[in-house]
Design a protein around this motif. Structure first.
Motif, PDB file in Angstrom:
ATOM      1  N   SER A   8       0.810  -1.205   0.000  1.00 21.16           N
ATOM      2  CA  SER A   8       0.000   0.000   0.000  1.00 21.16           C
ATOM      3  C   SER A   8       0.845   1.257   0.000  1.00 21.16           C
ATOM      4  O   SER A   8       2.068   1.215   0.128  1.00 21.16           O
ATOM      5  CB  SER A   8      -0.922   0.005   1.213  1.00 21.16           C
ATOM      6  OG  SER A   8      -0.164   0.160   2.393  1.00 21.16           O
ATOM      7  N   CYS A  15      -6.279   2.086  -0.814  1.00 15.79           N
ATOM      8  CA  CYS A  15      -5.550   1.335   0.212  1.00 15.79           C
ATOM      9  C   CYS A  15      -6.259   1.481   1.553  1.00 15.79           C
ATOM     10  O   CYS A  15      -6.444   0.500   2.281  1.00 15.79           O
ATOM     11  CB  CYS A  15      -4.114   1.845   0.334  1.00 15.79           C
ATOM     12  SG  CYS A  15      -3.139   1.642  -1.164  1.00 15.79           S
ATOM     13  N   LYS A  19      -7.927  -1.598   3.711  1.00 15.18           N
ATOM     14  CA  LYS A  19      -7.475  -1.868   5.075  1.00 15.18           C
ATOM     15  C   LYS A  19      -8.630  -1.709   6.066  1.00 15.18           C
ATOM     16  O   LYS A  19      -8.715  -2.475   7.036  1.00 15.18           O
ATOM     17  CB  LYS A  19      -6.297  -0.972   5.441  1.00 15.18           C
ATOM     18  CG  LYS A  19      -5.035  -1.318   4.639  1.00 15.18           C
ATOM     19  CD  LYS A  19      -3.839  -0.491   5.042  1.00 15.18           C
ATOM     20  CE  LYS A  19      -4.004   0.952   4.658  1.00 15.18           C
ATOM     21  NZ  LYS A  19      -2.786   1.752   4.953  1.00 15.18           N
ATOM     22  N   GLU A  31       1.230  -5.061   6.383  1.00 14.59           N
ATOM     23  CA  GLU A  31       1.231  -3.979   5.407  1.00 14.59           C
ATOM     24  C   GLU A  31       2.658  -3.707   4.967  1.00 14.59           C
ATOM     25  O   GLU A  31       3.560  -3.576   5.796  1.00 14.59           O
ATOM     26  CB  GLU A  31       0.625  -2.724   6.023  1.00 14.59           C
ATOM     27  CG  GLU A  31       0.534  -1.575   5.057  1.00 14.59           C
ATOM     28  CD  GLU A  31      -0.166  -0.367   5.650  1.00 14.59           C
ATOM     29  OE1 GLU A  31      -0.337   0.605   4.906  1.00 14.59           O
ATOM     30  OE2 GLU A  31      -0.539  -0.386   6.837  1.00 14.59           O
ATOM     31  N   VAL A  53      -1.579   0.335  -6.386  1.00 11.75           N
ATOM     32  CA  VAL A  53      -1.807  -0.133  -5.026  1.00 11.75           C
ATOM     33  C   VAL A  53      -3.255   0.126  -4.649  1.00 11.75           C
ATOM     34  O   VAL A  53      -3.881   1.011  -5.232  1.00 11.75           O
ATOM     35  CB  VAL A  53      -0.864   0.575  -4.010  1.00 11.75           C
ATOM     36  CG1 VAL A  53       0.548   0.082  -4.149  1.00 11.75           C
ATOM     37  CG2 VAL A  53      -0.929   2.079  -4.117  1.00 11.75           C
ATOM     38  N   PRO A  54      -3.813  -0.650  -3.754  1.00 14.65           N
ATOM     39  CA  PRO A  54      -3.170  -1.754  -3.056  1.00 14.65           C
ATOM     40  C   PRO A  54      -3.104  -3.011  -3.919  1.00 14.65           C
ATOM     41  O   PRO A  54      -3.872  -3.155  -4.880  1.00 14.65           O
ATOM     42  CB  PRO A  54      -4.095  -1.989  -1.864  1.00 14.65           C
ATOM     43  CG  PRO A  54      -5.460  -1.662  -2.394  1.00 14.65           C
ATOM     44  CD  PRO A  54      -5.222  -0.489  -3.325  1.00 14.65           C
ATOM     45  N   CYS A  66      -8.344  -3.102  -4.303  1.00 13.75           N
ATOM     46  CA  CYS A  66      -9.470  -2.800  -3.425  1.00 13.75           C
ATOM     47  C   CYS A  66     -10.799  -3.267  -4.024  1.00 13.75           C
ATOM     48  O   CYS A  66     -11.600  -3.916  -3.339  1.00 13.75           O
ATOM     49  CB  CYS A  66      -9.505  -1.296  -3.164  1.00 13.75           C
ATOM     50  SG  CYS A  66     -10.835  -0.758  -2.085  1.00 13.75           S
TER      51      CYS A  66
END
Length: 84
Positions: A8, A15, A19, A31, A53-54, A66
């Motif tokens: 991330s 991200c 999370k 992470e 990312v992520p 995501c």
């Protein structure tokens, strides 16, 4: 429970959302920040085949980003993957 790894960036809203979902489900994750670390980002890109990312792995399974994580949750498949 399978190990969860999240590559991330601190400023990335996707991200943060990914999370937050994992945290809300009580999932511990490792992470790995790519911020200012071109070698780490290159490793992630090599493993994932993606530069964004992520990038998320659950055990040996590359989930993706995501949107992919939330799609698994909506489909009711995330818990099974986490508990495999």
């Amino acid at each position: 429970m399978s190990e969860v790894v999240v590559y991330s960036s601190a400023w990335c809203p996707y991200c943060i959302r990914a999370k937050q979902l994992l945290t809300a489900k009580g999932v511990a994750f490792r992470e790995i920040s790519v911020d200012g670390k071109p070698d780490v980002r290159a490793e992630m890109t090599r493993k994932a085949g993606r530069t964004s990312v992520p990038q998320i792995w659950i055990g040996a399974t590359h989930v993706g980003g995501c949107d992919d994580l939330f799609a698994l949750e909506r489909a009711g498949r995330l818990d099974a993957l986490l508990n495999a």
